[in-house]
Design an enzyme around this catalytic site. Structure first.
Site, mmCIF file in Angstrom:
data_model
loop_
_atom_site.group_PDB
_atom_site.id
_atom_site.type_symbol
_atom_site.label_atom_id
_atom_site.label_comp_id
_atom_site.label_asym_id
_atom_site.label_seq_id
_atom_site.Cartn_x
_atom_site.Cartn_y
_atom_site.Cartn_z
ATOM 1 N N ASP A 82 0.896 -1.069 -0.020
ATOM 2 C CA ASP A 82 -0.077 0.008 0.078
ATOM 3 C C ASP A 82 1.039 1.337 0.060
ATOM 4 O O ASP A 82 2.071 1.144 0.198
ATOM 5 C CB ASP A 82 -0.902 0.007 1.137
ATOM 6 C CG ASP A 82 -1.898 -1.063 0.928
ATOM 7 O OD1 ASP A 82 -2.060 -1.741 0.281
ATOM 8 O OD2 ASP A 82 -2.867 -0.964 2.290
ATOM 9 N N HIS B 95 3.884 -2.231 3.103
ATOM 10 C CA HIS B 95 3.834 -0.658 2.467
ATOM 11 C C HIS B 95 5.004 -0.414 1.779
ATOM 12 O O HIS B 95 5.893 -1.107 1.938
ATOM 13 C CB HIS B 95 3.498 0.357 3.736
ATOM 14 C CG HIS B 95 2.078 0.132 4.251
ATOM 15 N ND1 HIS B 95 1.721 -0.930 5.233
ATOM 16 C CD2 HIS B 95 1.029 0.734 4.482
ATOM 17 C CE1 HIS B 95 0.853 -0.946 5.609
ATOM 18 N NE2 HIS B 95 -0.005 0.167 5.252
HETATM 19 ZN ZN LIG Z 1 -2.610 2.998 3.188
#
Ligand SMILES: [Zn+2]
Length: 241
Positions: A47, A199
């Site tokens: 992400d 992430h």
């Molecule tokens: Zn996020």
């Protein structure tokens, strides 16, 4: 007469051996089918990109020849078009992760959320020519999704993907790589497929360091690495009550 009996015996043994071979072969086939039932799947998901760390993640994925899914933030794409194109060109999947990632305003009402996703969709399409409809709620759908909202998202053609294992790099990006690795492989419930949350924003340098070990672990365990696309069954947290 004796020669005749020997001939009969030889023919009998030959027929028996053929029969045994067939049965053995058949059993092998059944085993192969059963093996496929045990297939283990992992979806690596990243992400908050694109960022200066996304290239490092892509290099590692290339080295180990595995594919992943990137949920991108729309307003980070301008100026980083090359890395977004690289994600697509190298066979990874792209998804929507809002335009601003500003949760307070995104979740102020459903229409705002949908606008953010559509704007992100346009931006990815502008750069890659790919119109993706897979989405991940910023910070997850828990306590944000209900049946009425789900219907609205379905109407837009969006498919939702949360995660079932969290590396922990989102809340604490500075977590040591070895700790991130341990969290990424913690699967006491034996979840399959695994949807692993990681992430790739500018602050997730330790994720880049942990990733090779994470990939090696799942490869050694026989997992197949897949990308999330429109054919992947949706996965979201239970609705809020
Ligand atoms: Zn996020």
């Amino acid at each position: 007469m004796r020669k005749f009996l020997i001939k009969i015996c030889i023919i009998f043994i030959f027929i028996c051996s053929l029969f045994i071979t067939n049965v053995y072969g058949f059993d092998k086939k059944i085993e192969a089918i059963d093996d496929s039932k045990d297939s283990k799947i992992i979806y690596l998901t990243f992400d908050d990109g694109p960022s200066c760390n996304t290239g490092s993640i892509l290099n590692t994925l290339k080295t180990y020849d595995v594919k992943a899914t990137f949920f991108l933030i729309g307003n980070q794409i301008q100026g980083q078009e090359a890395i977004v194109k690289r994600i697509v060109n190298e066979g990874h999947s792209v998804g929507l992760h809002s335009y601003t990632h500003k949760t307070k305003s995104i979740y102020s009402n459903n229409e705002r959320f949908i606008d953010e996703m559509l704007k992100c969709q346009d931006e990815i399409y502008r750069v890659t020519g790919v119109k993706t409809n897979i989405i991940r709620f910023p910070c997850g759908s828990a306590k944000r999704l209900n049946s009425g909202f789900k219907e609205k998202l379905e109407y837009q053609g969006f498919k939702i993907y949360d995660w079932n294992i969290d590396s922990g790099d989102g809340i604490k990006p500075k977590t040591a790589p070895d700790r991130l690795f341990k969290r990424s492989i913690e699967n006491k419930m034996g979840k399959n497929p695994v949807i692993l949350l990681m992430h790739c924003d500018y602050c997730q340098k330790n994720t880049c360091k942990a990733l090779p070990k994470v990939i090696k672990f799942y490869k050694d365990k026989g997992y197949e690495f897949k990308v999330i696309d429109k054919s992947t069954p949706e996965y979201y947290f239970p609705f809020k009550k």
